[in-house]
Scaffold this motif. Structure first.
Motif, PDB file in Angstrom:
ATOM      1  N   THR A 123       2.375  -2.204 -12.297  1.00  0.00           N
ATOM      2  CA  THR A 123       1.483  -1.056 -12.116  1.00  0.00           C
ATOM      3  C   THR A 123       0.761  -0.765 -13.427  1.00  0.00           C
ATOM      4  OG1 THR A 123       3.000   0.702 -12.815  1.00  0.00           O
ATOM      5  CG2 THR A 123       3.211  -0.097 -10.533  1.00  0.00           C
ATOM      6  N   GLU A 226      -2.662  -8.055  -3.701  1.00  0.00           N
ATOM      7  CA  GLU A 226      -1.474  -7.772  -4.527  1.00  0.00           C
ATOM      8  C   GLU A 226      -0.765  -9.047  -4.956  1.00  0.00           C
ATOM      9  OE1 GLU A 226       2.612  -5.727  -3.348  1.00  0.00           O
ATOM     10  OE2 GLU A 226       1.062  -4.207  -3.775  1.00  0.00           O
ATOM     11  N   SER A 266       0.837  -7.617  -8.403  1.00  0.00           N
ATOM     12  CA  SER A 266       0.389  -6.423  -9.114  1.00  0.00           C
ATOM     13  C   SER A 266      -0.235  -5.428  -8.142  1.00  0.00           C
ATOM     14  CB  SER A 266      -0.624  -6.816 -10.197  1.00  0.00           C
ATOM     15  OG  SER A 266      -0.954  -5.716 -11.009  1.00  0.00           O
ATOM     16  N   SER A 267      -0.131  -4.160  -8.478  1.00  0.00           N
ATOM     17  CA  SER A 267      -0.629  -3.078  -7.636  1.00  0.00           C
ATOM     18  C   SER A 267      -1.815  -2.391  -8.290  1.00  0.00           C
ATOM     19  CB  SER A 267       0.492  -2.058  -7.412  1.00  0.00           C
ATOM     20  OG  SER A 267      -0.014  -0.834  -6.908  1.00  0.00           O
ATOM     21  N   HIS A 270      -2.777   3.353  -8.192  1.00  0.00           N
ATOM     22  CA  HIS A 270      -3.240   4.445  -9.061  1.00  0.00           C
ATOM     23  C   HIS A 270      -4.736   4.343  -9.322  1.00  0.00           C
ATOM     24  CE1 HIS A 270      -3.520   7.323 -12.312  1.00  0.00           C
ATOM     25  NE2 HIS A 270      -4.007   6.383 -13.099  1.00  0.00           N
TER      26      HIS A 270
END
Length: 293
Positions: A123, A226, A266-267, A270
């Protein structure tokens, strides 16, 4: 805003330049060759002749701009020494750009990479690695983000392992190039490693958003996919090129072998929530269908 862009004629840089120009900004583009200068000019940017190693040129470009977007990085991954040289050159360039902007409150958006966090998607809160083959890049970006306390609106857009457009680019593009040379579409180990990806046109939007409004010292993830399994990537490449698909040694990928072999999803949750960024272009596996034999 007048924006100084390094790496302006690369796969990602050219889309960033178009995105900036299309949204009312003007661009001063670093151009290391006559061909790059002509390409920048054709795109609507003003070329500034010089290479990433020309620190005085970089300082002059930053001084003439309302903000800076750094995207340039050497493309020689043939051996550890070449990769280390690329990292050292970029680190010096970033330091020069950052020092020129100290006290100005102008934005400096630098490129970075999504980190590897074992067992889960990384993140925006995770630190980038500061050791290993590209640890120097992590140290340089961390230093740039630290300039937030010295009057620089510095931010980092972390790109995933593959930034693609029309079937080319990033780690998947390297897999394609290696497959063409070796006659086999390979993947490291069992190929279950996951690589994040983003379309270059979507990444360009995020660079613009960060330039226009991101707070100093912030980090953003330009991640659309992702994590695509490397074996799935290799299978599309093999089918498009008419080549067999099989596991190959990590040494096939030279100094990038350890990175290629790691699972690194991976994100961008946010980033999407905070900046309103939403990828709209084809995902990697779909885009790789554009590969031609």
């Amino acid at each position: 805003m007048r924006v100084f862009v390094t790496g302006a004629t690369g796969l990602t840089g050219s889309t960033v330049v178009a995105e900036l120009l299309g949204n009312g900004h003007t661009v001063l583009a670093l151009a290391r060759s006559d061909a790059s200068a002509l390409a920048a000019e054709a795109a609507g940017a003003e070329p500034l002749r010089g290479a990433l190693a020309d620190l005085d040129v970089l300082r002059a470009g930053a001084a003439r701009a309302d903000g800076v977007v750094h995207l340039a990085f050497g493309n020689d991954f043939s051996n550890p020494e070449a990769l280390a040289k690329n990292v050292d050159e970029e680190s010096a360039a970033l330091a020069a750009l950052g020092e020129e902007l100290v006290g100005s409150d102008r934005p400096l958006v630098t490129v970075s990479g999504t980190p590897h966090t074992p067992g889960r998607p990384s993140t925006e809160a995770d630190p980038v690695p500061t050791d290993g083959p590209v640890g120097g890049r992590g140290r340089a970006v961390t230093a740039i983000l630290g300039l937030a306390t010295r009057g620089v609106r510095s931010t980092a857009v972390r790109l995933p392992r593959t930034v693609h457009n029309e079937g080319t680019g990033g780690f998947a593009g390297l897999l394609t190039d290696i497959a063409r040379r070796n006659g086999v579409s390979g993947y490291p180990d069992d190929g279950m490693q996951r690589w994040p990806a983003v379309h270059a046109l979507d990444a360009a939007v995020l660079f613009r958003l960060a330039l226009e409004g991101a707070d100093a010292g912030t980090v953003w993830h330009a991640v659309a996919d992702e994590g695509d399994r490397v074996r799935d990537i290799a299978e599309v490449i093999g089918r498009r090129l008419g080549l067999p698909v099989e596991s190959v040694p990590s040494s096939t990928y030279g100094p990038l072998g350890p990175i290629f072999a790691s699972d690194q999803p991976s994100s961008s949750v946010h980033t999407r929530q905070a900046l309103g960024w939403e990828p709209k272009h084809p995902a990697l596996l779909e885009d790789l269908e554009n590969i031609r034999p």
